[in-house]
Design a protein around this motif. Structure first.
Motif, short mmCIF file in Angstrom:
data_model
loop_
_atom_site.label_atom_id
_atom_site.label_comp_id
_atom_site.label_asym_id
_atom_site.label_seq_id
_atom_site.Cartn_x
_atom_site.Cartn_y
_atom_site.Cartn_z
N THR A 76 0.32 -0.76 0.18
CA THR A 76 -0.03 -0.17 0.29
C THR A 76 0.77 1.45 -0.12
O THR A 76 1.87 1.57 1.05
CB THR A 76 -0.49 0.18 1.10
OG1 THR A 76 -1.57 -1.42 1.02
CG2 THR A 76 -2.05 1.41 1.38
N SER A 77 0.96 1.92 -0.68
CA SER A 77 0.81 3.09 -0.91
C SER A 77 0.58 4.60 -0.68
O SER A 77 -0.25 4.25 0.07
CB SER A 77 1.33 3.94 -2.65
OG SER A 77 1.94 4.94 -1.87
N ASN A 78 1.41 4.90 0.41
CA ASN A 78 1.01 6.55 0.81
C ASN A 78 0.51 7.74 0.60
O ASN A 78 -0.15 8.55 0.59
CB ASN A 78 1.97 6.42 2.25
CG ASN A 78 2.31 5.81 3.28
OD1 ASN A 78 1.01 5.40 4.34
ND2 ASN A 78 3.34 5.04 4.04
N GLU A 79 0.85 6.97 -0.70
CA GLU A 79 0.92 8.54 -1.62
C GLU A 79 0.30 7.69 -2.97
O GLU A 79 1.19 8.18 -3.73
CB GLU A 79 1.42 9.31 -1.62
CG GLU A 79 1.71 10.91 -0.08
CD GLU A 79 2.62 11.11 -0.38
OE1 GLU A 79 2.69 12.28 -0.93
OE2 GLU A 79 4.41 11.31 -0.03
N THR A 99 8.35 9.65 -0.74
CA THR A 99 6.90 8.98 -0.73
C THR A 99 7.18 7.50 0.94
O THR A 99 8.76 7.39 0.57
CB THR A 99 5.95 8.51 -1.44
OG1 THR A 99 4.50 8.70 -0.54
CG2 THR A 99 6.32 7.46 -2.79
N SER A 100 6.35 6.37 0.97
CA SER A 100 6.51 5.61 1.44
C SER A 100 5.49 5.16 1.40
O SER A 100 4.74 4.87 0.50
CB SER A 100 7.00 6.26 3.04
OG SER A 100 5.58 6.58 3.59
N TYR A 102 4.01 0.67 2.57
CA TYR A 102 4.12 -0.53 3.60
C TYR A 102 3.54 -2.21 3.28
O TYR A 102 2.86 -1.91 2.14
CB TYR A 102 3.48 0.01 5.25
CG TYR A 102 1.96 0.13 4.95
CD1 TYR A 102 0.68 -0.83 5.24
CD2 TYR A 102 1.30 1.30 4.46
CE1 TYR A 102 -0.72 -0.42 4.67
CE2 TYR A 102 -0.47 1.53 4.42
CZ TYR A 102 -0.76 0.51 4.86
OH TYR A 102 -1.81 1.26 4.47
N VAL A 130 7.20 -0.32 6.75
CA VAL A 130 7.28 0.79 5.96
C VAL A 130 8.60 0.89 5.36
O VAL A 130 9.69 0.83 6.33
CB VAL A 130 6.71 2.25 7.12
CG1 VAL A 130 7.01 2.89 6.24
CG2 VAL A 130 5.59 1.58 7.75
#
Length: 271
Positions: A76-79, A99-100, A102, A130
């Motif tokens: 899953t991308s945070n952005e 970006t990050s 997880y 992460v």
């Protein structure tokens, strides 16, 4: 298993990523600490990528004691507007930025059953891992400025340098071409006596000029790897400063040749 990539990675820029879930197993009144862990393929998620890059994450789970572990990882991308993941672990870099993302493990029913049969009553926590990624632009603008006092044209991708020179009286002449993140380095050298800058992809030429007293100012921007649009190099034998000029315009090249400049062929390629 190595995933197929649509571009080449630079050695040393890989992230070796690991996700871990710790589980406490009761053994003779004491807690035994076992580990469920997974490893990403070292080439499928580099820490630095370029807009337009894509790939697919390859991973594997390590056994817990004598129990083989199978399952899936969800990324899953945070952005998502910068870095996007599909359900099967394929990713695409969309926009520049940092970006990050997880990853979360979803163990198979067989693995869960085997663990619970051997170690009844345990709880398996969900521990997302992460990771961080820097996404570089595919290309950046190279600005062109003109010094009406010396006759020199100056080229830079630095907006700070552009603004400083404009405030100092240079004339801003818009964007000349693009600088590519994965491109051919164009070096800049400076003549402190004439106040002149020179641009070249030829390291031998850089070394020759530095030996003659010019200052090496490093890589100014990057030209295209493929032969897109030619950038022409011209030389004015009568000028002390601004003796070389670079342009993609055939009309400008021909006009300067008519004025006495010498055409020196193609300097590099771009668009």
């Amino acid at each position: 298993m190595k995933s197929k990539q649509n571009y080449q990675f630079v050695s040393g820029l890989f992230l070796i990523l690991m996700g871990i879930i710790f589980i406490g197993f009761p053994v003779k009144g004491q807690a035994e600490r076992a580990i469920i862990k997974w490893n990403y393929d070292e080439q499928t998620i580099p820490e630095t990528v370029v807009v337009g890059d894509t790939g697919k994450v390859e991973y594997k789970f390590s056994p817990v004691v004598d129990i083989p572990i199978t399952g899936e990882l969800k990324f899953t991308s945070n952005e998502p507007a910068l870095l996007n993941f599909s359900a099967d672990g394929r990713w695409q870099a969309l926009k520049p930025g940092k970006t990050s993302f997880y990853s979360e493990a979803n163990l198979s029913d067989d693995s869960m059953k085997a663990i619970l049969e051997k170690y009844s009553g345990i709880a398996i926590p969900e521990t997302p891992t992460v990771n961080f990624v820097t996404i570089l632009p595919y290309s950046e603008a190279v600005y062109r400025l003109y010094n009406p006092n010396s006759g020199e044209h100056f080229f830079t991708k630095s907006t700070t340098e552009k603004d400083q020179l404009t405030q100092a009286g240079w004339q801003y002449e818009e964007i000349s071409w693009q600088s590519y993140t994965r491109g051919v380095p164009v070096y800049r050298v400076y003549n402190p006596n004439a106040g002149d800058h020179h641009y070249t992809t030829n390291l031998a030429e850089v070394k020759m000029l530095v030996a003659a007293g010019w200052h090496d100012e490093g890589i100014s921007f990057n030209a295209a790897n493929d032969k897109k649009q030619a950038t022409y190099r011209l030389y004015n034998p009568n000028a002390k400063s601004g003796a070389h000029h670079y342009t993609m315009s055939i009309g400008e090249r021909d006009a300067l040749v008519n004025d006495g400049w010498q055409a020196e062929g193609i300097a590099w390629y771009g668009e």
